[in-house]
Design an enzyme around this catalytic site. Structure first.
Site, PDB file in Angstrom:
ATOM      1  N   ASP A 183      92.459  -9.139 -63.423  1.00  0.00           N
ATOM      2  CA  ASP A 183      91.436  -9.300 -62.392  1.00  0.00           C
ATOM      3  C   ASP A 183      90.236  -9.985 -63.021  1.00  0.00           C
ATOM      4  OD1 ASP A 183      89.590  -9.138 -60.366  1.00  0.00           O
ATOM      5  OD2 ASP A 183      89.709  -6.961 -60.114  1.00  0.00           O
ATOM      6  N   HIS A 214      94.280  -7.606 -59.141  1.00  0.00           N
ATOM      7  CA  HIS A 214      93.272  -7.141 -58.190  1.00  0.00           C
ATOM      8  C   HIS A 214      93.945  -6.480 -56.984  1.00  0.00           C
ATOM      9  CE1 HIS A 214      89.237  -7.118 -56.467  1.00  0.00           C
ATOM     10  NE2 HIS A 214      89.755  -7.542 -55.314  1.00  0.00           N
ATOM     11  N   SER A 261      87.731  -3.045 -53.680  1.00  0.00           N
ATOM     12  CA  SER A 261      87.297  -4.441 -53.760  1.00  0.00           C
ATOM     13  C   SER A 261      85.888  -4.581 -53.166  1.00  0.00           C
ATOM     14  CB  SER A 261      88.315  -5.345 -53.060  1.00  0.00           C
ATOM     15  OG  SER A 261      88.030  -6.707 -53.285  1.00  0.00           O
TER      16      SER A 261
END
Length: 388
Positions: A320, A350, A217
């Site tokens: 995502d 995600h 991320s």
């Protein structure tokens, strides 16, 4: 579609994260600045380190810089000592592993790992990150160094990015100190902190000429920055060489929305509103711009040229909203002949392979295995893997 469990956890996660983000936004600016920084928030569930081999991996925590909160957790798989030389290590009274000096030890690649959390939360010592790093250390047969970079808004950009590159330089220093130690010159080396200290696990088992960057991320943005800085530094980082990077669900965004940023703006876990709040907290007020080089990997003028980047595998998820920009970055790398495969997981969200409650799902385990298969072609050792 994601499972009911994933949907329920997403609701809880978004409520908690929005509450955190809003609280940080409303905190007076005078209370936000903290040069020393913080690397974890009170709500994080922290896993204790254990320097003895538990479930195949030993861990220890160290501080890389006495002037900031920058911290590291080292994950050493037992394959480093499970060899034809069983007497090459000792267990000290405190129960932790310590290599014996003057004997040969198996060398493993070193992987720097940057956790996620939108730059404002997460920790290299969290239960989820600890579990994930243990899995990667065993699957890839590497020493994982999980970086506890300073969080925003207490430390604004470029703090977390600079922390990442500082650790790469620290690895280079450790490698050189280990060589000096073998030559008997270590006691004569000093720096601004006084006598330089060798980290024994890395000195005995780390091969920094096979260094991999892994970012999750927002950590993927940091990893990409560190990769670029490594390319620019060149031989100044010797003996460290970044041979590959792994970008998992990068926290990329831009001013002009992509198809997924429109279609999935309110999707599971990190949605577009939360993402913008995180960037407002991370970037200095005068620099806030969704096309900031830290946010958008494809803005014009970024250096070095993409053709100089290391092999890069990118992991994206179907649900995502940031997926399109990560895919576009991967495509641009392939256009200039960089080995840049894309792993796209159906029905995934995600951080599906790194969030604590999702780590035991078959999809999370499969993703880690897929990544390990690819990275091994860049870290496999063709020569002798034992050294003194």
């Amino acid at each position: 579609m994601p499972s009911l469990m994933v949907k329920l956890y997403s609701v809880i996660f978004k409520y908690q994260q929005k509450h955190l983000l809003q609280g940080l936004i409303e905190t007076p600016e005078s209370n936000k600045s903290n040069p020393f920084g913080i690397t974890s928030r009170p709500h994080e569930s922290i896993a204790a380190s254990n320097p003895s081999f538990t479930d195949g991996v030993a861990t220890k925590d160290i501080r890389a810089n006495p002037y900031s909160s920058l911290s590291l957790r080292i994950f050493l798989p037992d394959t480093a000592v499970t060899s034809s030389l069983p007497s090459s290590y000792q267990i000290l009274n405190y129960g932790g592993y310590s290599p014996v000096e003057g004997r040969s030890h198996r060398k493993l690649p070193v992987m720097l790992q940057f956790h996620g959390g939108g730059f404002v939360s997460g920790s290299n010592e969290s239960v989820g990150n600890d579990t994930f790093c243990r899995r990667i250390a065993k699957l890839c047969d590497v020493i994982v160094v999980a970086v506890g970079y300073r969080l925003a808004p207490e430390t604004k950009y470029p703090g977390a990015f600079e922390d990442g590159f500082k650790v790469l330089n620290w690895l280079a220093k450790q490698s050189n100190l280990a060589v000096c130690g073998r030559l008997g010159a270590q006691n004569h080396i000093f720096d601004s902190f006084g006598a330089s200290m060798v980290e024994p696990w890395l000195a005995a088992h780390g091969d920094t000429s096979r260094c991999v960057l892994l970012g999750v991320s927002s950590g993927a943005n940091i990893a990409d920055y560190v990769a670029r800085k490594a390319v620019e530094a060149g031989k100044r980082l010797d003996p460290v060489k970044v041979v590959a990077q792994i970008l998992m669900f990068p926290f990329f965004i831009g001013r002009t929305p992509t198809h997924s940023e429109i279609k999935l703006a309110s999707t599971y876990f990190y949605d577009k509103t939360m993402c913008k709040l995180a960037w407002k907290l991370f970037l200095p007020k005068e620099e806030f711009n969704l096309d900031h080089p830290a946010a958008n990997p494809l803005v014009a003028g970024k250096q070095p040229p993409l053709k100089c980047m290391p092999p890069t595998i990118t992991v994206v998820a179907e649900h995502d909203f940031m997926r399109d920009r990560a895919i576009a970055y991967s495509e641009e790398l392939r256009k200039v002949n960089v080995d840049a495969p894309l792993l796209d997981y159906k029905d995934a969200v995600h951080e599906f392979a790194t969030l604590d409650v999702l780590l035991q799902t078959p999809q999370a385990q499969a993703c880690a295995e897929d990544v390990s298969i690819w990275v091994k072609k860049y870290i496999s050792l063709r020569g002798h893997e034992f050294s003194y």
